[in-house]
Design an enzyme around this catalytic site. Sequence first.
Site, PDB file in Angstrom:
ATOM      1  N   SER A  42       5.623  -7.142  -8.047  1.00  0.00           N
ATOM      2  CA  SER A  42       5.884  -6.600  -6.713  1.00  0.00           C
ATOM      3  C   SER A  42       7.237  -5.887  -6.685  1.00  0.00           C
ATOM      4  O   SER A  42       8.231  -6.425  -7.181  1.00  0.00           O
ATOM      5  CB  SER A  42       5.877  -7.771  -5.727  1.00  0.00           C
ATOM      6  OG  SER A  42       6.173  -7.315  -4.446  1.00  0.00           O
ATOM      7  N   GLY A  43       7.221  -4.669  -6.121  1.00  0.00           N
ATOM      8  CA  GLY A  43       8.472  -3.957  -5.841  1.00  0.00           C
ATOM      9  C   GLY A  43       9.435  -3.778  -6.999  1.00  0.00           C
ATOM     10  O   GLY A  43      10.647  -3.925  -6.810  1.00  0.00           O
ATOM     11  N   ASN A  82      -0.113  -0.294  -7.581  1.00  0.00           N
ATOM     12  CA  ASN A  82      -0.183  -1.382  -8.555  1.00  0.00           C
ATOM     13  C   ASN A  82      -1.356  -1.178  -9.517  1.00  0.00           C
ATOM     14  O   ASN A  82      -2.258  -0.390  -9.228  1.00  0.00           O
ATOM     15  CB  ASN A  82      -0.260  -2.755  -7.860  1.00  0.00           C
ATOM     16  CG  ASN A  82      -1.060  -2.703  -6.575  1.00  0.00           C
ATOM     17  OD1 ASN A  82      -2.281  -2.532  -6.616  1.00  0.00           O
ATOM     18  ND2 ASN A  82      -0.390  -2.796  -5.443  1.00  0.00           N
ATOM     19  N   HIS A  92      -0.906   6.028  -4.228  1.00  0.00           N
ATOM     20  CA  HIS A  92      -0.700   6.612  -2.892  1.00  0.00           C
ATOM     21  C   HIS A  92      -0.572   8.132  -2.983  1.00  0.00           C
ATOM     22  O   HIS A  92       0.430   8.686  -2.546  1.00  0.00           O
ATOM     23  CB  HIS A  92       0.586   6.065  -2.253  1.00  0.00           C
ATOM     24  CG  HIS A  92       0.568   4.611  -1.929  1.00  0.00           C
ATOM     25  ND1 HIS A  92       1.658   3.947  -1.421  1.00  0.00           N
ATOM     26  CD2 HIS A  92      -0.411   3.678  -2.028  1.00  0.00           C
ATOM     27  CE1 HIS A  92       1.362   2.678  -1.213  1.00  0.00           C
ATOM     28  NE2 HIS A  92       0.117   2.485  -1.593  1.00  0.00           N
ATOM     29  N   HIS A 152      -3.316   4.107   4.253  1.00  0.00           N
ATOM     30  CA  HIS A 152      -2.659   3.459   3.126  1.00  0.00           C
ATOM     31  C   HIS A 152      -2.725   4.300   1.841  1.00  0.00           C
ATOM     32  O   HIS A 152      -1.779   5.006   1.532  1.00  0.00           O
ATOM     33  CB  HIS A 152      -3.287   2.066   2.955  1.00  0.00           C
ATOM     34  CG  HIS A 152      -2.628   1.231   1.922  1.00  0.00           C
ATOM     35  ND1 HIS A 152      -2.791  -0.129   1.850  1.00  0.00           N
ATOM     36  CD2 HIS A 152      -1.816   1.546   0.901  1.00  0.00           C
ATOM     37  CE1 HIS A 152      -2.096  -0.604   0.839  1.00  0.00           C
ATOM     38  NE2 HIS A 152      -1.501   0.400   0.232  1.00  0.00           N
ATOM     39  N   SER A 208       2.195  -8.388  -7.817  1.00  0.00           N
ATOM     40  CA  SER A 208       1.952  -7.424  -6.741  1.00  0.00           C
ATOM     41  C   SER A 208       1.422  -8.119  -5.495  1.00  0.00           C
ATOM     42  O   SER A 208       0.547  -8.988  -5.580  1.00  0.00           O
ATOM     43  CB  SER A 208       0.918  -6.397  -7.215  1.00  0.00           C
ATOM     44  OG  SER A 208       0.405  -5.710  -6.094  1.00  0.00           O
ATOM     45  N   SER A 209       1.924  -7.697  -4.328  1.00  0.00           N
ATOM     46  CA  SER A 209       1.488  -8.316  -3.069  1.00  0.00           C
ATOM     47  C   SER A 209       0.012  -8.015  -2.786  1.00  0.00           C
ATOM     48  O   SER A 209      -0.596  -8.634  -1.914  1.00  0.00           O
ATOM     49  CB  SER A 209       2.354  -7.814  -1.913  1.00  0.00           C
ATOM     50  OG  SER A 209       2.260  -6.409  -1.845  1.00  0.00           O
ATOM     51  N   GLU A 210      -0.570  -7.062  -3.510  1.00  0.00           N
ATOM     52  CA  GLU A 210      -1.989  -6.727  -3.304  1.00  0.00           C
ATOM     53  C   GLU A 210      -2.903  -7.446  -4.301  1.00  0.00           C
ATOM     54  O   GLU A 210      -4.033  -7.020  -4.528  1.00  0.00           O
ATOM     55  CB  GLU A 210      -2.203  -5.213  -3.422  1.00  0.00           C
ATOM     56  CG  GLU A 210      -1.542  -4.381  -2.344  1.00  0.00           C
ATOM     57  CD  GLU A 210      -2.097  -4.576  -0.929  1.00  0.00           C
ATOM     58  OE1 GLU A 210      -2.958  -5.461  -0.726  1.00  0.00           O
ATOM     59  OE2 GLU A 210      -1.640  -3.849  -0.035  1.00  0.00           O
ATOM     60  N   HIS A 267      -4.219   1.258  -8.203  1.00  0.00           N
ATOM     61  CA  HIS A 267      -4.003   1.535  -6.774  1.00  0.00           C
ATOM     62  C   HIS A 267      -2.795   2.463  -6.631  1.00  0.00           C
ATOM     63  O   HIS A 267      -1.705   2.145  -7.107  1.00  0.00           O
ATOM     64  CB  HIS A 267      -3.776   0.225  -6.018  1.00  0.00           C
ATOM     65  CG  HIS A 267      -3.267   0.459  -4.636  1.00  0.00           C
ATOM     66  ND1 HIS A 267      -3.865   1.333  -3.752  1.00  0.00           N
ATOM     67  CD2 HIS A 267      -2.209  -0.049  -3.978  1.00  0.00           C
ATOM     68  CE1 HIS A 267      -3.182   1.344  -2.624  1.00  0.00           C
ATOM     69  NE2 HIS A 267      -2.167   0.532  -2.736  1.00  0.00           N
TER      70      HIS A 267
HETATM   71 ZN    ZN Z   1      -0.575   0.484  -1.556  1.00  0.00          ZN
END
Ligand code: ZN
Length: 211
Positions: A41-42, A27, A93, A154, A70-72, A91
């Site tokens: 989110s998603g 995100n 990955h 994560h 975003s869930s974060e 953020h």
């Molecule tokens: Zn993440």
Amino acid sequence: MRNYKGLIVEACKEMIGEELVKGTWGNVSIRESNRIFITPSGYSYEKMEEQDICVIDFDGKTLEGDRTPSSEWKMHVAIYNARDDVDVILHTHPLYSSIASVTLDNVPSLIEDCAMICGPKIKIAEYGDPGSWQLAKNAVNALDTNGAVILKNHGLVNVGKRFSEAFTGAKVTEKNVQVYIEALKLGREISYIPDDKLQMLRKVYKERYLQ
Ligand SMILES: [Zn+2]
């Protein structure tokens, strides 16, 4: 006013292009005074348009947009609250940072660019449940005054005053982590940048950059 939604959409396309994320993970956000522009989110980065970007306040309340933020979002709020010098959070990955997140306690900055943009080392934050205040708190603690933090089991978080700083930070962090992991595999003595040089590099970068 700057087109923050447009900037975030561009950032999403760049994250995919640079292979910093897979699927809809990760995100991006920008702080503008007491509002946060953040990815939903998603939702597919390829399809993302300006109208899909959410605007929230520091309690997570939606001010603009039809999608779920975003869930974060709590992590973004916590970092902005802790760091006056940060207006952009990215953020992601990426692979090597993810490997570090399951094997290491921290990653030393071995290459000068990383020492400058991220700080002397990249710490690995304690594990926290996804989307929780605990994760947010752990991220803030391990981020400290640095430009990057790895979240245990994560991924990676990069922060900056501008998009270019957070983005370059993500690429440079991932490269530095890759260098460290590959160097460990060689089993040879690793050449570390001395502590005083690490501090100096970060200081020079901050002074130059913030001008
Ligand atoms: Zn993440």
